[in-house]
Design a protein around this motif. Structure first.
Motif, mmCIF file in Angstrom:
data_model
loop_
_atom_site.group_PDB
_atom_site.id
_atom_site.type_symbol
_atom_site.label_atom_id
_atom_site.label_comp_id
_atom_site.label_asym_id
_atom_site.label_seq_id
_atom_site.Cartn_x
_atom_site.Cartn_y
_atom_site.Cartn_z
ATOM 1 N N ARG A 40 0.861 -1.141 -0.100
ATOM 2 C CA ARG A 40 -0.112 -0.107 -0.101
ATOM 3 C C ARG A 40 0.759 1.142 0.072
ATOM 4 O O ARG A 40 1.712 1.504 0.834
ATOM 5 C CB ARG A 40 -0.983 0.003 1.117
ATOM 6 C CG ARG A 40 -2.214 -1.006 1.082
ATOM 7 C CD ARG A 40 -3.182 -0.758 2.087
ATOM 8 N NE ARG A 40 -2.592 -0.669 3.567
ATOM 9 C CZ ARG A 40 -2.770 0.307 4.289
ATOM 10 N NH1 ARG A 40 -3.329 1.536 3.960
ATOM 11 N NH2 ARG A 40 -2.264 0.096 5.606
ATOM 12 N N PHE A 42 1.239 5.251 -0.315
ATOM 13 C CA PHE A 42 0.834 6.639 -0.176
ATOM 14 C C PHE A 42 1.309 7.435 -0.787
ATOM 15 O O PHE A 42 2.601 7.963 -0.635
ATOM 16 C CB PHE A 42 0.379 7.114 1.224
ATOM 17 C CG PHE A 42 -0.396 6.114 2.115
ATOM 18 C CD1 PHE A 42 -1.857 6.418 2.183
ATOM 19 C CD2 PHE A 42 0.061 4.926 2.564
ATOM 20 C CE1 PHE A 42 -2.688 5.530 2.711
ATOM 21 C CE2 PHE A 42 -0.985 4.058 3.276
ATOM 22 C CZ PHE A 42 -2.276 4.399 3.306
ATOM 23 N N HIS A 44 2.227 11.143 -3.709
ATOM 24 C CA HIS A 44 1.620 12.282 -4.314
ATOM 25 C C HIS A 44 2.289 12.929 -5.421
ATOM 26 O O HIS A 44 3.419 12.547 -5.716
ATOM 27 C CB HIS A 44 1.727 13.305 -3.175
ATOM 28 C CG HIS A 44 3.058 13.737 -2.816
ATOM 29 N ND1 HIS A 44 3.640 13.237 -1.734
ATOM 30 C CD2 HIS A 44 3.925 14.706 -3.076
ATOM 31 C CE1 HIS A 44 4.974 13.708 -1.497
ATOM 32 N NE2 HIS A 44 4.881 14.843 -2.355
ATOM 33 N N LEU A 71 -6.717 1.457 -7.019
ATOM 34 C CA LEU A 71 -6.451 2.750 -6.659
ATOM 35 C C LEU A 71 -7.267 3.641 -5.912
ATOM 36 O O LEU A 71 -8.670 3.713 -6.220
ATOM 37 C CB LEU A 71 -6.534 3.391 -8.110
ATOM 38 C CG LEU A 71 -5.725 4.973 -8.209
ATOM 39 C CD1 LEU A 71 -4.468 5.136 -7.789
ATOM 40 C CD2 LEU A 71 -5.792 5.574 -9.749
ATOM 41 N N ASP A 72 -7.019 3.964 -4.880
ATOM 42 C CA ASP A 72 -7.979 4.590 -3.722
ATOM 43 C C ASP A 72 -9.077 3.526 -3.524
ATOM 44 O O ASP A 72 -10.187 3.911 -3.630
ATOM 45 C CB ASP A 72 -8.656 6.034 -4.330
ATOM 46 C CG ASP A 72 -7.682 7.029 -4.197
ATOM 47 O OD1 ASP A 72 -6.549 7.053 -3.424
ATOM 48 O OD2 ASP A 72 -7.391 8.021 -5.033
ATOM 49 N N GLU A 73 -8.636 2.427 -3.106
ATOM 50 C CA GLU A 73 -9.610 1.103 -2.737
ATOM 51 C C GLU A 73 -10.625 0.997 -3.975
ATOM 52 O O GLU A 73 -11.365 0.089 -3.851
ATOM 53 C CB GLU A 73 -10.538 1.689 -1.638
ATOM 54 C CG GLU A 73 -9.490 1.844 -0.376
ATOM 55 C CD GLU A 73 -10.346 2.118 0.843
ATOM 56 O OE1 GLU A 73 -11.620 2.345 0.695
ATOM 57 O OE2 GLU A 73 -9.859 2.437 1.696
ATOM 58 N N HIS A 74 -10.300 1.332 -5.359
ATOM 59 C CA HIS A 74 -11.119 1.018 -6.275
ATOM 60 C C HIS A 74 -10.283 0.041 -7.230
ATOM 61 O O HIS A 74 -9.247 0.332 -7.925
ATOM 62 C CB HIS A 74 -11.663 2.248 -7.210
ATOM 63 C CG HIS A 74 -11.938 1.814 -8.397
ATOM 64 N ND1 HIS A 74 -13.269 1.395 -8.764
ATOM 65 C CD2 HIS A 74 -11.476 1.961 -9.733
ATOM 66 C CE1 HIS A 74 -13.732 1.039 -9.764
ATOM 67 N NE2 HIS A 74 -12.705 1.282 -10.518
ATOM 68 N N GLU A 96 -3.121 13.485 -4.841
ATOM 69 C CA GLU A 96 -2.499 12.590 -3.810
ATOM 70 C C GLU A 96 -3.387 11.312 -3.912
ATOM 71 O O GLU A 96 -4.714 11.316 -4.004
ATOM 72 C CB GLU A 96 -2.792 13.354 -2.541
ATOM 73 C CG GLU A 96 -2.163 14.526 -2.357
ATOM 74 C CD GLU A 96 -1.978 15.023 -0.937
ATOM 75 O OE1 GLU A 96 -3.072 14.389 -0.151
ATOM 76 O OE2 GLU A 96 -1.783 16.092 -0.641
ATOM 77 N N PHE A 97 -3.153 10.336 -3.568
ATOM 78 C CA PHE A 97 -3.751 8.899 -3.780
ATOM 79 C C PHE A 97 -3.245 7.806 -3.200
ATOM 80 O O PHE A 97 -1.948 7.783 -2.599
ATOM 81 C CB PHE A 97 -4.073 8.572 -5.145
ATOM 82 C CG PHE A 97 -2.756 8.406 -6.122
ATOM 83 C CD1 PHE A 97 -1.770 7.186 -6.233
ATOM 84 C CD2 PHE A 97 -1.970 9.688 -6.597
ATOM 85 C CE1 PHE A 97 -0.642 7.112 -6.919
ATOM 86 C CE2 PHE A 97 -0.804 9.564 -7.314
ATOM 87 C CZ PHE A 97 -0.116 8.304 -7.408
ATOM 88 N N GLU A 98 -3.722 6.759 -2.893
ATOM 89 C CA GLU A 98 -3.388 5.396 -2.217
ATOM 90 C C GLU A 98 -3.390 4.229 -3.274
ATOM 91 O O GLU A 98 -4.374 4.138 -4.187
ATOM 92 C CB GLU A 98 -4.306 4.921 -1.006
ATOM 93 C CG GLU A 98 -3.885 3.519 -0.410
ATOM 94 C CD GLU A 98 -4.770 3.325 0.833
ATOM 95 O OE1 GLU A 98 -4.616 1.883 0.782
ATOM 96 O OE2 GLU A 98 -5.555 4.147 1.063
#
Length: 884
Positions: A40, A42, A44, A71-74, A96-98
């Protein structure tokens, strides 16, 4: 044969990354036949690279099975990203994204030993330079620094120890007999410093109290059978920690420092933050199983990797072209540490001997490159002697020019200014400049220009004006891509000696004050003259003291001058240098005589100089041992315009025998003076010095074929209380004509130490290095020995590497079979471990140094390697440049 041209990467093309990673959370599920890696990230957008819109995110990855991307839990489908053999590309939707990724890898099949792999029953990693991309998709570049939190899960019974970088923050049991541990590293780092270990390991504990009063846990992890061989490494670590505080003011920053010894490792060791992974050869040391040289290597490597905590980890390199920023500086630091722990003069002699025999050859070959290269195809090929050893010499010159206090001021500013950053060699030099108010613009040519400069010096004494003139001229030969060179800044440390060998006070014309009896001249022009005043008699200059610059010095010393310096120079290094250059001059003359078919006659000045040194009880025994060692065949080859291998080998062996026969009495006197080895082993400098001289003398005595020498050698082999003396006796026997005693000793040694892999490596190397006829056949036979495994880098280096690099008489056989054998092993290794295959190529790349017949044979083998299908970029780069 390769059909595609590998990509060349250029320093001039460097660009800031489009994205940065604030936090990296990793979970490893380890199984016997695979591993799942969940990441995971994090991330930017890099504010320094802001432009219109969001650019694609291109992650590095190799040999990975992609299981999922979110991407962002999708969760993303295959239509949402592009994947090829080297990368994963997707399009972020916000600055900004995960990003969550799961990959599957097979560590047990990773013979290249890059990324996550298995060594015996242990999982371990090696991520420098670009191994992390074989673990998961990531921005695998040194200027992307992130805080890592790592969870490792594995079967508790097989892998009770689970380690990663930083501090342990949680652990527990998991279903099915498995368990887990989570480690958090509070300091941002690039992916190349990531580490993971899982195995059934024994732990040695100690502690260290820092200069600010913090207690740090120290742990060394080894396989249980090796637990008695770690005391020296632990002591070395504590000495290094204290030294770094005292000399550089650098204090350790985590609560725990860990070392893990691994049997299968491409390098010596790796400085991963808080969890250093070492080749076992650089950790394990016990008097029964390790020589003095191994003890010193362990001390030096432990210190080197620890020192990286600041010079490499807290401040790291922006890109791989800046590799010497961390390696050159840290090699210099570990050399100074070793000098302080042992004999400073002998340490310098050892380093210079290695540099001139090996790095100078690299500078003169097809792979010559600057300390900061301009380009590369495969970064693994640039972990070179130029980056490390010459890079350290560049730092040493800066230290010489600034002095210890000025250099310390500069490094203090460097660490303060750039803590937590990825920077360049220019940033390091700028800190030294700013702290001392100096300009090193010209000096930085050492970073950008390849090759070994030649410094020609001549002199003139004017009795009428009491002046002595030194004229210095510098030049540097053309190297690939650099036909012309600008003048370097060459620190020339020197003194002038009177007829008694005393140093004369120095005063340069035009300067108001004197310079004492020793000074450093900065040679900055192509030709430069220095005039000394008030010189009342014809002096003899003592030049390049301490090898103050990595150059080839040319001065018209006569043989009598060299004898005088060897006997009288107050500078220990230059006494050795005078003796060494006298021996070189004598041997080169004998080689010419031998080539002309005339009878050989040894110059009595060399003989008498050796006799005088042997009979002087005031000299450091380690220094005497160094003086007695004739220049190596490798160094004589490096000095030759066209190397006549057979003549060099014949003459050197002849000279050793002549010296041994003429010096029998003083050699035996040294044996008596030193006496027998005390019952208990000591690794201190004085004890090592005595063993070094005694074993050097034994080697000479064994050349005489005297029964007393053979008896003493066999007795030492049988009764030795340490491996240093036993190994020295075995070397002497293996290189002797005494077949019965030789075979008995080899058999007894192998039987006794068959369960100790590192000792068996020594056994392989001793035989592979023997220049006696039949060397190739011996090596071919040893490859079938049960203790040899071509997948293990240590074994490859001990047998194939020793043959190609140290057994020059047999490697350079006139029929070319030595070349063919090594080429075949390189082709075999390239399919298993390209890094090791590439490093085995070095002896073949120097084909231009030899006679036309050998040149053709070596070229043919390089061409055969290049024609192989699916050749790695590692090997392709070296071979193609060698043939260009």
């Amino acid at each position: 044969m390769r059909t595609e041209q590998p990509q060349t990467i250029y320093l001039k093309d460097y660009q800031q990354p489009d994205y940065l990673i604030d936090e990296t959370h990793l979970t490893f599920e380890l199984f016997e036949d695979h591993a799942l890696v969940h990441s995971r990230l994090f991330m930017h957008r890099n504010s320094q690279e802001q432009g219109a819109g969001l650019p694609p995110l291109v992650l590095h990855g190799q040999q990975l099975e992609l299981r999922s991307v979110a991407l962002d839990e999708h969760a993303l489908s295959a239509a949402d990203y592009q994947q090829d053999e080297d990368s994963l590309t997707l399009q972020p939707q916000a600055p900004e994204f995960e990003l969550a990724i799961t990959t599957r890898i097979e560590p047990q099949n990773n013979t290249a030993l890059e990324g996550l792999y298995k060594s015996g029953g242990m999982f371990c990693t090696q991520c420098e330079a670009e191994g992390f991309r074989k673990i998961t998709y990531y921005l695998d570049r040194p200027d992307v620094m992130s805080r890592f939190t790592t969870t490792v899960m594995a079967e508790r019974g097989a892998y009770p120890v689970l380690l990663s970088n930083g501090n342990l923050i949680a652990s527990g049991d998991h279903e099915g007999g498995r368990h887990w541990a989570t480690w958090e590293d509070p300091f941002p780092k690039p992916a190349y410093l990531f580490a993971l270990v899982a195995g059934d390991l024994y732990r040695i504990d100690d502690s260290f109290t820092t200069m600010s009063g913090r207690d740090v846990e120290l742990r060394i992890y080894v396989e249980p059978e090796n637990r008695e061989q770690c005391a020296h490494a632990m002591d070395s670590l504590k000495r290094a920690m204290r030294w770094d505080e005292q000399v550089y003011g650098r204090e350790y920053d985590l609560d725990i420092f860990m070392i893990v010894a691994v049997n299968d490792f491409n390098m010596g060791a790796m400085e991963n933050k808080g969890l250093n992974i070492f080749n076992s050869s650089c950790v394990l040391a016990h008097p029964d199983t390790a020589t003095d040289m191994a003890f010193q290597r362990v001390e030096a490597v432990v210190a080197h990797e620890y020192f990286h905590n600041w010079s490499g980890n807290r401040v790291t390199c922006r890109d791989w072209f800046q590799l010497s920023l961390k390696e050159g500086l840290t090699v210099f630091r570990d050399a100074e540490f070793s000098a302080d722990m042992n004999s400073r003069t002998v340490k310098r002699i050892e380093d210079v001997t290695f540099l001139r025999s090996n790095q100078f050859a690299e500078d003169a070959g097809p792979m010559a490159h600057p300390v900061r290269p301009d380009s590369f195809i495969e970064i693994s090929n640039f972990y070179t002697l130029t980056i490390y050893e010459k890079g350290a010499e560049v730092v040493r010159m800066l230290h010489t020019l600034l002095g210890p206090e000025g250099f310390r001021k500069g490094t203090d500013l460097y660490f303060e200014r750039h803590d937590g950053q990825a920077v360049t060699c220019d940033d390091f030099v700028a800190a030294l400049e700013d702290a001392n108010g100096v300009d090193f613009s010209q000096f930085k040519r050492w970073y950008s220009q390849a090759g070994t400069p030649v410094l020609e010096v001549d002199s003139h004494y004017d009795a009428a004006s009491s002046t002595f003139q030194l004229r210095c001229r510098q030049s540097c030969p053309a190297t690939p891509g650099q036909p012309e060179k600008q003048p370097f800044v060459i620190p020339l440390r020197m003194a002038l000696l009177d007829g008694e060998g005393r140093e004369i006070p120095l005063k340069l014309a035009g300067e108001g004050q004197g310079r004492g009896t020793e000074t450093v001249l900065a040679v900055t022009e192509a030709e430069q003259v220095f005039v000394f005043e008030n010189v009342s008699e014809q002096p003899l200059p003592s030049l390049l003291r301490g090898f103050s610059a990595p150059v080839k010095l040319v001065y018209p010393y006569s043989r009598d001058d060299r004898v005088f310096l060897a006997m009288h120079d107050p500078d220990g290094f230059n006494r050795w240098e005078a003796a060494q250059s006298l021996a070189v001059d004598v041997l080169q003359g004998l080689i010419q005589i031998h080539q002309a078919g005339r009878p050989l006659l040894l110059d009595q000045r060399l003989l008498e100089m050796y006799r005088s040194v042997l009979l002087d009880p005031q000299l450091d025994p380690a220094m005497v041992a160094e003086i007695l060692r004739l220049p190596s065949e490798a160094y004589l080859i490096e000095l030759a315009e066209v190397a006549d291998v057979d003549a060099i080998h014949h003459v050197r062996e002849w000279a050793r025998l002549e010296l041994a026969k003429a010096l029998v009495e003083p050699l035996w006197l040294v044996v008596q003076r030193l006496g027998a080895e005390p019952g208990s082993y000591s690794a201190d400098a004085a004890a090592m010095a005595r063993r070094s001289l005694r074993n050097t003398v034994l080697g000479y005595l064994m050349l005489t074929d005297a029964p007393a020498a053979l008896s003493a050698c066999v007795q030492q082999f049988v009764e030795a209380g340490n491996m240093t003396d036993r190994q020295a006796a075995l070397v002497a026997l293996v290189n002797s004509p005494h077949e019965q005693q030789k075979h008995a000793a080899l058999q007894e040694f192998a039987q006794r130490w068959s369960d100790y892999p590192l000792v068996m490596d020594m056994w392989f190397s001793i035989q592979a290095s023997s220049p006696l006829p039949g060397g190739l056949e011996r090596v071919q036979g040893l490859m079938k020995h049960p203790a040899f495994n071509i997948r293990n880098p240590n074994k490859v280096r001990a047998l194939i590497g020793a043959f190609a690099n140290q057994n020059l008489a047999n490697f350079h056989r006139a029929d070319g079979e030595g070349y063919r054998f090594v080429a075949e092993r390189i082709i075999e290794l390239d399919r298993l471990n390209p890094q090791i295959a590439s490093r085995m190529l070095t002896p073949l790349t120097r084909w231009r140094k030899f006679d036309p017949a050998r040149q053709e044979l070596m070229r043919a083998e390089l061409t055969r390697i290049l024609a192989c299908e699916e050749l790695s970029t590692d090997v392709y780069e070296v071979v193609s440049k060698s043939l260009a």
